[in-house]
Design an enzyme around this catalytic site. Structure first.
Site, PDB file in Angstrom:
ATOM      1  CB  THR A  51      61.103  85.856  41.586  1.00  0.00           C
ATOM      2  OG1 THR A  51      60.743  85.668  39.950  1.00  0.00           O
ATOM      3  CG2 THR A  51      60.046  85.557  42.551  1.00  0.00           C
ATOM      4  CE  LYS A  80      73.699  67.585  55.118  1.00  0.00           C
ATOM      5  NZ  LYS A  80      73.892  67.975  56.331  1.00  0.00           N
ATOM      6  NE  ARG A 101      61.319  81.327  41.504  1.00  0.00           N
ATOM      7  CZ  ARG A 101      61.130  82.025  40.407  1.00  0.00           C
ATOM      8  NH1 ARG A 101      62.167  81.781  39.054  1.00  0.00           N
ATOM      9  NH2 ARG A 101      60.155  83.294  40.123  1.00  0.00           N
ATOM     10  CG  HIS A 129      55.551  83.816  40.007  1.00  0.00           C
ATOM     11  ND1 HIS A 129      56.105  84.399  40.283  1.00  0.00           N
ATOM     12  CD2 HIS A 129      57.072  83.605  38.183  1.00  0.00           C
ATOM     13  CE1 HIS A 129      57.140  84.174  40.556  1.00  0.00           C
ATOM     14  NE2 HIS A 129      57.870  84.465  39.127  1.00  0.00           N
TER      15      HIS A 129
HETATM   16  N1  ASP Z   1      61.062  84.172  35.330  1.00  0.00           N
HETATM   17  C1  ASP Z   1      59.384  84.025  34.963  1.00  0.00           C
HETATM   18  C2  ASP Z   1      59.434  82.228  35.556  1.00  0.00           C
HETATM   19  O1  ASP Z   1      60.050  82.184  36.812  1.00  0.00           O
HETATM   20  C3  ASP Z   1      59.712  83.492  33.366  1.00  0.00           C
HETATM   21  C4  ASP Z   1      61.027  82.209  32.938  1.00  0.00           C
HETATM   22  O2  ASP Z   1      60.806  81.528  33.684  1.00  0.00           O
HETATM   23  O3  ASP Z   1      60.179  82.241  31.856  1.00  0.00           O
HETATM   24  O4  ASP Z   1      58.403  82.150  35.462  1.00  0.00           O
END
Ligand code: ASP
Length: 301
Positions: A51, A80, A101, A129
């Site tokens: 991502t 911090k 994220r 997501h």
């Molecule tokens: N890459 C995907 C997520 O970030 C799936 C996973 O981590 O399994 O949700």
């Protein structure tokens, strides 16, 4: 649309426009630079490979630049004691858009409340997501040539897997698709998503036999058991390895169908499946760049 926060924002005509734009991005000449001079910040409080790199690759392919912190939990001022709100208020002064994220469901919505620039949700704990769901549906459209009238089998960790949650919600924008959920008992799809599907008339059912489910499938969407979300190693080990797609399982899959996976894979798809033309997961990962280019064009204007 300014922020990309949740799948609920997307409607069918917008999706069709995005997919056409992603097709255009696939063929974009390297010297076309529609976002020249713009900056994308990627702020990741949780691990990511695809991502983050595909957002960054997308921005660079558009002629823009990237500033990034890949482990914001440890390497940003979060350690911090800085709040998400303070960090994001500041980062929104450094960049024209932010891909973010976070490990806590809801943190991205808090960031949106203080940001002057568009925020793209790149994964919200066990929540949503949305950009992954877009690239998943785009992959179905690109591989199969349609997004309606399909049987979609979702396999694995449907409880904690945010990609299957988001994709299930996005399938409300399709017509006459059916979903089959195949999951170990401890990680079955949660009732909130099932309730939303029921309310919007998307047919779903649960099936324990993976091979039987594969026989009627157009798309099989396999997922990793999300080890990091289990209370103990023992709970994780109890479900790991229940449903594996291997060469024998592939004999149950129709020739026109595809296997998808958001990746990373652990052991739930055997590597000897990779050379099968129906294994679409690496093509799916590449589509992430084109879809994120299209999204960045959309939010940056
Ligand atoms: N890459 C995907 C997520 O970030 C799936 C996973 O981590 O399994 O949700």
């Amino acid at each position: 649309m300014k922020h990309i926060l949740a799948v609920d924002q997307f409607e069918r005509p917008w999706l069709e426009g995005l997919f056409a734009e992603a097709d255009r991005m696939r063929a974009l000449p390297r010297d076309a630079a529609p976002q020249r001079g713009k900056i994308l910040a990627t702020i990741f409080y949780e691990p990511s490979t695809r991502t983050r790199l595909s957002f960054e690759s997308a921005m660079i392919r558009l002629g823009g630049n990237v500033v990034s912190t890949e482990n914001a939990r440890e390497f940003s001022s979060a350690i911090k004691g800085e709040t998400v709100e303070d960090t994001m208020r500041m980062v929104s002064g450094y960049a024209d858009a932010i891909a973010m994220r976070h490990h806590e469901e809801g943190a991205i919505a808090r960031a949106v409340s203080v940001s002057d620039v568009p925020i793209l949700n790149a994964g919200d704990g066990p929540g949503e997501h949305p950009t992954q769901a877009l690239l998943d549906l785009y992959t179905i459209h690109h591989e199969i040539g349609q997004i309606d009238d399909l049987n979609i089998v979702m396999v694995g960790d449907l409880k904690y897997g945010r990609t299957v949650r988001s994709l299930s919600l996005l399938l409300r924008q399709t017509n006459n698709c059916k979903i089959t959920f195949v999951a170990p008992d401890a990680v079955r799809m949660r009732d909130d998503i099932k309730g939303v599907l029921d309310a919007s008339g998307v047919l779903w059912h649960e099936e324990a036999d993976l091979h039987a489910a594969m026989e009627g499938a157009d798309v099989v969407y396999q997922t990793r058991i999300q080890k990091e979300r289990f209370a103990s190693e023992a709970d994780y080990l109890a479900v790991k390895g229940t449903y594996v797609i291997d060469a024998e399982a592939m004999t149950h899959l129709p020739q026109h169908a595809i296997i998808m996976h958001p990746l990373p894979r652990v052991d739930e798809i055997a590597v000897d499946v990779d050379d099968d033309p129906r294994a679409a997961y690496f093509r799916q990962a590449r589509n992430g760049v084109y879809v994120r280019m299209a999204l960045l064009n959309q939010v940056l204007g």
